[in-house]
Design an enzyme around this catalytic site. Structure first.
Site, mmCIF file in Angstrom:
data_model
loop_
_atom_site.group_PDB
_atom_site.id
_atom_site.type_symbol
_atom_site.label_atom_id
_atom_site.label_comp_id
_atom_site.label_asym_id
_atom_site.label_seq_id
_atom_site.Cartn_x
_atom_site.Cartn_y
_atom_site.Cartn_z
ATOM 1 N N GLU A 144 7.630 1.995 -6.791
ATOM 2 C CA GLU A 144 7.922 1.593 -5.404
ATOM 3 C C GLU A 144 8.027 2.824 -4.511
ATOM 4 O OE1 GLU A 144 8.055 -0.690 -3.349
ATOM 5 O OE2 GLU A 144 8.791 -2.584 -4.171
ATOM 6 N N LYS A 188 0.818 -1.191 0.000
ATOM 7 C CA LYS A 188 0.000 0.000 0.000
ATOM 8 C C LYS A 188 0.866 1.261 0.000
ATOM 9 C CE LYS A 188 -3.367 -2.409 2.868
ATOM 10 N NZ LYS A 188 -3.737 -2.627 4.280
ATOM 11 N N ASP A 219 14.835 -0.952 0.188
ATOM 12 C CA ASP A 219 15.661 -1.071 1.385
ATOM 13 C C ASP A 219 16.721 -2.153 1.117
ATOM 14 O OD1 ASP A 219 16.458 -0.925 4.069
ATOM 15 O OD2 ASP A 219 14.766 -2.042 4.829
HETATM 16 P P1 IMP Z 1 13.138 -4.419 1.027
HETATM 17 O O1 IMP Z 1 12.627 -5.747 0.516
HETATM 18 O O2 IMP Z 1 14.050 -4.608 2.210
HETATM 19 O O3 IMP Z 1 13.770 -3.564 -0.034
HETATM 20 O O4 IMP Z 1 11.925 -3.688 1.685
HETATM 21 C C1 IMP Z 1 11.047 -2.893 1.041
HETATM 22 C C2 IMP Z 1 9.833 -2.677 1.931
HETATM 23 O O5 IMP Z 1 10.182 -2.511 3.323
HETATM 24 C C3 IMP Z 1 9.161 -1.397 1.546
HETATM 25 O O6 IMP Z 1 8.258 -1.584 0.472
HETATM 26 C C4 IMP Z 1 8.489 -0.986 2.841
HETATM 27 O O7 IMP Z 1 7.246 -1.634 2.964
HETATM 28 C C5 IMP Z 1 9.385 -1.516 3.932
HETATM 29 N N1 IMP Z 1 10.271 -0.458 4.478
HETATM 30 C C6 IMP Z 1 11.604 -0.412 4.391
HETATM 31 N N2 IMP Z 1 12.097 0.663 5.024
HETATM 32 C C7 IMP Z 1 11.032 1.342 5.513
HETATM 33 C C8 IMP Z 1 10.895 2.563 6.256
HETATM 34 O O8 IMP Z 1 11.864 3.276 6.597
HETATM 35 N N3 IMP Z 1 9.628 2.925 6.577
HETATM 36 C C9 IMP Z 1 8.525 2.198 6.233
HETATM 37 N N4 IMP Z 1 8.622 1.054 5.537
HETATM 38 C C10 IMP Z 1 9.861 0.614 5.172
#
Ligand code: IMP
Length: 198
Positions: A100, A44, A104
């Site tokens: 996106e 979302k 992260d």
């Molecule tokens: P990744 O798979 O580690 O790249 O994570 C991506 C997902 O982690 C994003 O789509 C967010 O839902 C969540 N996320 C990562 N960092 C944050 C943050 O600082 N605040 C809120 N959601 C985050």
């Protein structure tokens, strides 16, 4: 700062909207003259960014939504992802743009790119509003990125904690994540003094 809890703004609304206008113009330029791209909004968190981005574009586009959920219970991504709601659009031969909110570790986007590229799109690109590049575990291609941000938890402009704070217009930093975990509504009163107490 409002109330007893500090609100640290990392990126104010005006700066977010100026950058989204730039991205909209650059992206329009790349897709201009072709079939409308399919903009894949990852629910979302990306909804607010998508809503502003499409209105910053001056070409015709299609929009579709996908919801994925990480098997991990923690805030950190496990990379093990499951599709909760799939797209309605057939991507075969289409130009696809993943929208996106934040990249992260890169695990979620890596999974998404692999999944969507298996559907035979003509092209697959990604725009992310925020890039926490220092946290990357797996390299992922990002054709457009709004802002590179440090390794810190952020809220607002679509990003949440426990479903809250998506409707904050600025991007705010959470300096003490343990405090927020213990008190998920700690920013509610400082942000919205007239919100009803629980
Ligand atoms: P990744 O798979 O580690 O790249 O994570 C991506 C997902 O982690 C994003 O789509 C967010 O839902 C969540 N996320 C990562 N960092 C944050 C943050 O600082 N605040 C809120 N959601 C985050």
């Amino acid at each position: 700062m409002k109330g007893a809890v500090d609100l640290d703004i990392l990126i104010p609304e005006a700066k977010l909207s100026a950058r989204v206008l730039e991205l909209g113009s650059e992206i329009s330029h790349v897709f201009r003259g072709g079939e409308p791209p399919v903009m894949v909004c990852v629910l979302k968190g990306s909804v607010v960014f998508l809503a502003d981005l499409v209105r910053a574009m001056d070409i015709d586009v299609n929009v579709d939504f996908m919801s994925i959920s990480s098997y991990s219970e923690s805030r950190s991504s496990s990379g093990v992802v499951r599709i909760v709601k799939d797209l309605e659009t057939d991507l075969t031969g289409r130009d696809v743009l993943i929208v996106e909110d934040i990249v992260d570790t890169g695990l979620t986007l890596h999974y998404l790119r692999r999944t969507l590229s298996a559907r035979d799109p003509a092209s697959l690109r990604t725009v992310t509003l925020l890039d926490k590049a220092v946290r990357r575990i797996i390299p992922v291609e990002l054709e457009w990125s709004g802002f590179e941000i440090p390794d810190t938890f952020v809220l607002g402009y679509g990003l949440d904690h426990e479903g809250l704070y998506r409707n904050v217009s600025d991007l705010i930093v959470v300096p003490d994540i343990a405090h927020l975990v213990a008190e998920p509504r700690m920013y509610v009163a400082p942000l919205w003094p007239n919100a009803a107490p629980t």
